[in-house]
Motif scaffolding. Structure first.
Motif, short mmCIF file in Angstrom:
data_model
loop_
_atom_site.label_atom_id
_atom_site.label_comp_id
_atom_site.label_asym_id
_atom_site.label_seq_id
_atom_site.Cartn_x
_atom_site.Cartn_y
_atom_site.Cartn_z
N ASN A 86 4.82 3.39 9.74
CA ASN A 86 4.51 2.75 11.01
C ASN A 86 5.73 2.64 11.93
N ASP A 87 6.86 2.24 11.36
CA ASP A 87 8.03 2.01 12.22
C ASP A 87 8.49 3.28 12.90
N ARG A 88 8.39 4.40 12.18
CA ARG A 88 8.76 5.68 12.81
C ARG A 88 7.78 6.02 13.92
N SER A 122 -6.77 8.50 3.07
CA SER A 122 -6.53 7.75 4.29
C SER A 122 -6.03 6.34 3.93
N THR A 123 -6.15 5.43 4.85
CA THR A 123 -5.49 4.13 4.70
C THR A 123 -6.38 2.99 5.20
N ASP A 124 -6.18 1.80 4.64
CA ASP A 124 -6.93 0.64 5.14
C ASP A 124 -6.51 0.29 6.57
N ARG A 173 -9.58 5.11 1.39
CA ARG A 173 -8.73 4.27 2.25
C ARG A 173 -7.93 3.33 1.37
N GLY A 174 -6.66 3.66 1.20
CA GLY A 174 -5.83 2.90 0.28
C GLY A 174 -5.09 1.74 0.93
N GLY A 175 -4.78 0.74 0.13
CA GLY A 175 -4.00 -0.40 0.59
C GLY A 175 -2.50 -0.13 0.42
N ASN A 176 -1.70 -1.14 0.69
CA ASN A 176 -0.24 -1.00 0.56
C ASN A 176 0.10 -0.68 -0.90
N THR A 177 0.80 0.41 -1.07
CA THR A 177 1.02 0.94 -2.42
C THR A 177 2.50 0.85 -2.78
N PHE A 190 12.63 -0.18 0.24
CA PHE A 190 13.75 -0.40 1.17
C PHE A 190 14.51 -1.67 0.77
N PHE A 191 13.75 -2.74 0.55
CA PHE A 191 14.39 -4.00 0.18
C PHE A 191 15.02 -3.88 -1.22
N THR A 192 14.33 -3.21 -2.14
CA THR A 192 14.86 -3.10 -3.50
C THR A 192 16.23 -2.43 -3.50
N GLU A 212 -2.08 -6.29 1.06
CA GLU A 212 -2.81 -6.25 -0.21
C GLU A 212 -2.20 -5.12 -1.03
N TRP A 213 -1.41 -5.47 -2.03
CA TRP A 213 -0.62 -4.48 -2.75
C TRP A 213 -1.38 -3.91 -3.94
N ILE A 214 -1.21 -2.61 -4.12
CA ILE A 214 -1.81 -1.94 -5.29
C ILE A 214 -0.75 -1.02 -5.91
#
Ligand code: DAU
Length: 340
Positions: A86-88, A122-124, A173-177, A190-192, A212-214
């Motif tokens: 998204n940020d890009r 695709s994505t949620d 449509r996948g969630g945050n992975t 990135f944070f890790t 919603e993490w998966i």
């Protein structure tokens, strides 16, 4: 099955091939990847030694993909190839070529070569944001960022192909992975890596947004279920009922990396109005195909951090890349300042 997996030098695609090689060892796997900044040859080493064949190509290159299909008698395609950050996209990069035109090429070739199935990953995010309740597969699409709009465009291509030609397509449509091998630009990797290096991490706004993490292995298993059992022309949500505010996820990362709040820097939200406040999916439709997520978030996150600790050479190579450094400098330079 002769399966073509596009984008398998990337995060979720590589895990999908790993899963297929483990649980469907008789399938022949062919990989296509453009090896852009987030697709990495070192992510595919085990996949190639286990027998997958790699072709360096872009999905928009119709002639190249047609050749690969013909020469290998491809029967199925799973399309992971995408620009996904998204940020890009908010920084101005256009994702439509890969995420919409590329999908159209694959849909045309699926029709032309009478393939048995194209699965479009695709994505949620195509649903936009939801304050309460859940996204169902019937929820109208309302994307809020150029990235999610490009994924929604890819889905529209799939829908139109199904309606116009009955091209055999299924969408997930996948969630945050999250999990190993994720490019260090998304929140968790990135944070890790920054926390492992003792650097400050930029939390957007107050960190109250909900994701919603998966785990990536659960996501890959969901895609396999949809590939094998999904109904043509249908979409399937792939999520884990695991909603967390970003600030909670960050606390778990601090604990797993042995760092404390001193390294968390709240910055002005760079996504502004395009920052989706909450994602939440209903996954009954995919579960009815016999799939269910298995990895609990706390364990999955701790193991992911352990993987990053044990595989510093994989990510330090990426961090040293000039284009990665350019992006980080341009996007976070002002807000992180001396902490960059
Ligand atoms: O929901 C599925 C989507 O999840 C995928 O389609 C996208 O490809 C994937 O990037 C992801 O989208 P997000 O924008 O939700 O993921 P990201 O990891 O970039 O951000 C997660 C949350 O963390 C989001 O609310 C923004 C916040 N964030 C992110 C970054 C990179 C920060 O607070 N600081 C950061 O530096």
């Amino acid at each position: 099955m002769n399966l073509l997996v596009t984008g398998a030098a990337g995060f979720i695609g590589s895990h999908f091939v790993r899963l297929v090689q483990r649980v469907r060892p008789t399938w022949n796997v062919f990989i296509v990847d453009a090896l852009t900044y987030s697709g990495n040859e070192s992510t595919m080493v085990d996949l190639l030694s286990a027998g997958a064949r790699f072709f360096h190509a872009r999905i928009e290159d119709r002639a190249a993909i047609a050749n690969i299909i013909e020469e290998n008698a491809v029967t199925h395609i799973v399309n992971f190839a995408a620009e996904s950050h998204n940020d890009r996209s908010l920084q101005g990069s256009s994702f439509l070529t890969s995420n919409a035109f590329g999908v159209e090429v694959l849909a045309h070739l699926t029709k032309e070569y009478k393939l048995e199935r194209l699965l479009q990953v695709s994505t949620d995010e195509v649903y936009g944001s939801i304050a309460e309740g859940q996204f169902y597969e019937t929820t109208p699409i309302a994307p809020n960022t150029p990235y999610s709009a490009s994924k929604a465009a890819g889905e529209m291509v799939c829908r139109a192909h199904w309606k116009a030609f009955q091209t055999p397509i299924v969408v997930t449509r996948g969630g945050n992975t999250y999990g190993p091998y994720q490019y260090p630009e998304k929140l968790i990797p990135f944070f890790t890596v920054r926390l492992l290096l003792g650097k400050k991490v930029p939390l957007y706004g107050d960190g109250s947004q909900i994701r919603e993490w998966i785990h990536v292995e659960d996501h890959a298993a969901g895609i396999l279920a949809a590939l094998e059992h999904g109904i043509l022309g249908e979409a399937y949500n792939v999520g884990d009922d695991n909603e967390r505010e970003n600030r909670e996820t960050v606390q778990l990362l601090l604990a797993a990396t042995g760092q404390d709040n001193a390294l968390v820097k709240s910055i002005e939200d760079p996504r502004k109005g395009a920052h989706d406040a909450r994602y939440s999916m209903n996954t009954a439709k995919l579960r009815s195909l016999g799939w269910e997520p298995k990895v609990p978030f706390d364990r999955g996150l701790t193991e992911t951090v352990e993987w990053y600790k044990a595989n510093t050479s994989w990510w330090s190579e990426l961090l040293n890349n000039a284009s990665y450094q350019d992006f980080i400098r341009q996007f976070y330079g002002k807000s992180l300042g001396a902490d960059l």
